[in-house]
Write an enzyme that holds these catalytic residues in place. Structure first.
Site, PDB file in Angstrom:
ATOM      1  N   MET A 155       0.851  -1.199   0.000  1.00 30.13           N
ATOM      2  CA  MET A 155       0.000   0.000   0.000  1.00 30.13           C
ATOM      3  C   MET A 155       0.883   1.245   0.000  1.00 30.13           C
ATOM      4  SD  MET A 155      -3.404  -0.840   2.112  1.00 30.13           S
ATOM      5  CE  MET A 155      -2.767  -0.495   3.722  1.00 30.13           C
TER       6      MET A 155
ATOM      7  N   HIS B   6       9.045   0.910   3.425  1.00 26.48           N
ATOM      8  CA  HIS B   6      10.162   0.938   4.363  1.00 26.48           C
ATOM      9  C   HIS B   6      11.059  -0.256   4.077  1.00 26.48           C
ATOM     10  CE1 HIS B   6       7.866  -2.167   6.334  1.00 26.48           C
ATOM     11  NE2 HIS B   6       6.826  -1.339   6.466  1.00 26.48           N
ATOM     12  N   GLU B   7      12.042  -0.442   4.941  1.00 23.34           N
ATOM     13  CA  GLU B   7      13.038  -1.490   4.737  1.00 23.34           C
ATOM     14  C   GLU B   7      12.404  -2.891   4.649  1.00 23.34           C
ATOM     15  OE1 GLU B   7      16.031  -1.152   3.743  1.00 23.34           O
ATOM     16  OE2 GLU B   7      16.423  -3.299   3.956  1.00 23.34           O
TER      17      GLU B   7
ATOM     18  N   HIS C  71       9.577  -3.651   3.159  1.00 21.50           N
ATOM     19  CA  HIS C  71       9.176  -3.820   1.748  1.00 21.50           C
ATOM     20  C   HIS C  71      10.414  -4.019   0.874  1.00 21.50           C
ATOM     21  CE1 HIS C  71       5.747  -1.278   3.336  1.00 21.50           C
ATOM     22  NE2 HIS C  71       5.097  -2.308   2.831  1.00 21.50           N
TER      23      HIS C  71
ATOM     24  N   GLN D 285       5.977 -11.812   7.089  1.00 16.28           N
ATOM     25  CA  GLN D 285       5.450 -12.575   8.231  1.00 16.28           C
ATOM     26  C   GLN D 285       4.891 -11.644   9.302  1.00 16.28           C
ATOM     27  OE1 GLN D 285       4.820 -15.653   8.908  1.00 16.28           O
ATOM     28  NE2 GLN D 285       4.488 -15.457  11.123  1.00 16.28           N
TER      29      GLN D 285
ATOM     30  N   VAL E 261      11.031  -7.750   9.308  1.00 18.80           N
ATOM     31  CA  VAL E 261      12.235  -6.906   9.403  1.00 18.80           C
ATOM     32  C   VAL E 261      12.013  -5.937  10.566  1.00 18.80           C
ATOM     33  CG1 VAL E 261      13.707  -5.239   8.205  1.00 18.80           C
ATOM     34  CG2 VAL E 261      12.664  -7.131   6.942  1.00 18.80           C
TER      35      VAL E 261
ATOM     36  N   MET F 238       9.087  -3.320  11.616  1.00 16.70           N
ATOM     37  CA  MET F 238       8.876  -2.195  10.695  1.00 16.70           C
ATOM     38  C   MET F 238       7.439  -2.187  10.199  1.00 16.70           C
ATOM     39  SD  MET F 238      12.277  -1.541   8.608  1.00 16.70           S
ATOM     40  CE  MET F 238      13.816  -1.366   9.478  1.00 16.70           C
ATOM     41  N   SER F 239       6.863  -0.998  10.138  1.00 18.03           N
ATOM     42  CA  SER F 239       5.477  -0.848   9.698  1.00 18.03           C
ATOM     43  C   SER F 239       5.305   0.575   9.183  1.00 18.03           C
ATOM     44  CB  SER F 239       4.540  -1.063  10.889  1.00 18.03           C
ATOM     45  OG  SER F 239       3.266  -0.522  10.618  1.00 18.03           O
TER      46      SER F 239
ATOM     47  N   ARG G 151       2.896   2.274   9.692  1.00 22.97           N
ATOM     48  CA  ARG G 151       2.191   3.046  10.726  1.00 22.97           C
ATOM     49  C   ARG G 151       3.129   3.509  11.850  1.00 22.97           C
ATOM     50  NH1 ARG G 151      -2.301  -0.538   9.131  1.00 22.97           N
ATOM     51  NH2 ARG G 151      -3.945   0.823   8.317  1.00 22.97           N
TER      52      ARG G 151
HETATM   53  O1  PAF Z   1      -0.022  -5.815   3.492  1.00 23.89           O
HETATM   54  C1  PAF Z   1      -0.434  -4.865   2.804  1.00 23.89           C
HETATM   55  O2  PAF Z   1       0.244  -3.872   2.579  1.00 23.89           O
HETATM   56  C2  PAF Z   1      -1.825  -4.931   2.202  1.00 23.89           C
HETATM   57  O3  PAF Z   1      -2.710  -5.565   3.066  1.00 23.89           O
HETATM   58  C3  PAF Z   1      -1.858  -5.594   0.807  1.00 23.89           C
HETATM   59  C4  PAF Z   1      -1.448  -7.047   0.871  1.00 23.89           C
HETATM   60  C5  PAF Z   1      -0.935  -4.836  -0.139  1.00 23.89           C
HETATM   61  C6  PAF Z   1      -3.273  -5.529   0.237  1.00 23.89           C
HETATM   62  O4  PAF Z   1      -3.722  -4.225   0.100  1.00 23.89           O
END
Ligand code: PAF
Length: 282
Positions: free
Chosen positions: A30, A34-35, A37, A148, A176, A184-185, A187
């Site tokens: 979405m 961050h790291e 991803h 995870q 991570v 990491m998030s 948010r």
């Molecule tokens: O984990 C996320 O960022 C979201 O839930 C996803 C899998 C991209 C679906 O919108």
């Protein structure tokens, strides 16, 4: 790195890569990257994939009082991170492209979406499965990469893929963490400096649970009780849930045996953070 904003464009570019014999890897996100991803993108690259990253803040997975409108959308920074991590194509469609007027279908994995985060966020996982299946049909990946950290989401998406015979290999990558242990998030950026200082207490509480299990504790309800106490003791933290459960069914466990999932959700003010650990009861 190439970019696409429409389904036609993404399909054309992916189909060209496939004709060149490439394996298509997909990292749905979405944005607000961050790291964590970046590590998913790098894992896809290590598997020699033509790596597609989607950046789409999916309105269907937010409740009416959630942060959909506030959710950060730093597109230019996200595109830079995708490129640096090795993505070949970033797909950032509009809401109308994904949900055109008259859209009325949804996908739901029954049961699994009602526990844990589903209790506080009714309909959330229906929104996730619906958008992920759509994105899979748009990108047509061979392999998809998820974190995870969102353990319940990963489990539900795996089940959807199995139940609906979706021809995508699902790869779930380790959480991570920041150097102080905070998962990491996207948010985390909502946290005030003081909340940010306190938030690593969540991981600390999970590590203490793990330590108890390693030392021989086996009673799930006692362990969960102590985990909840530790989380409640973090200043400013409000406990949403802390549960120990079966890793495949999310059913509560009595005495620990084999691998269990310890999953927690905690609020700092209006910011809800989740984390989890997979623990082996030896
Ligand atoms: O984990 C996320 O960022 C979201 O839930 C996803 C899998 C991209 C679906 O919108």
């Amino acid at each position: 790195m190439e970019t696409a904003t429409t389904i036609v464009q993404v399909r054309q570019k992916v189909s060209l890569a496939r004709k060149e014999g490439k394996t298509i890897g997909f990292v749905p996100t979405m944005g607000a990257l961050h790291e964590g991803h970046a590590s998913l993108i790098r894992t896809a690259r290590e598997r020699d994939c033509f790596t597609v990253v989607s950046l789409f803040v999916n309105p269907k997975q937010f409740g009416p009082r959630e942060d959909f409108h506030l959710y950060p959308r730093p597109l230019q920074a996200d595109l830079r991170l995708c490129e640096t991590a090795g993505a070949a194509l970033a797909f950032h469609p509009s809401a109308e492209e994904i949900y055109p007027l008259g859209f009325q279908t949804s996908v739901e994995v029954e049961g699994l979406g009602e526990a844990l985060c589903g209790r506080a966020r009714p309909g959330h996982f229906r929104g996730v499965t619906t958008v992920v299946l759509k994105l899979f049909n748009q990108v047509l990946p061979d392999i998809a990469f998820f974190g995870q950290k969102d353990a319940q989401q990963a489990l539900i998406l795996r089940k959807m893929v199995r139940d609906l015979d979706v021809p995508v290999e699902m790869v779930i990558c380790p959480t991570v963490r920041e150097t102080d242990g905070l998962a990491m998030s996207s948010r985390n950026r909502y946290l005030s400096p003081l909340e940010r200082e306190r938030a690593p207490g969540i991981y600390q509480a999970l590590l203490e649970l793990k330590q108890e299990i390693v030392q021989g504790a086996r009673d799930a309800s006692e362990l969960a009780g102590r985990l909840r106490q530790r989380l409640k003791a973090i200043p400013g933290a409000e406990l949403d849930y802390a549960d120990l459960m079966d890793t495949r069914t999310l059913a509560p466990v009595g005495r620990l045996q084999g691998e269990i999932l310890a999953a927690v959700a905690v609020r700092f003010g209006s910011t809800r953070l989740i984390d989890n650990l997979l623990v082996q009861a030896p």
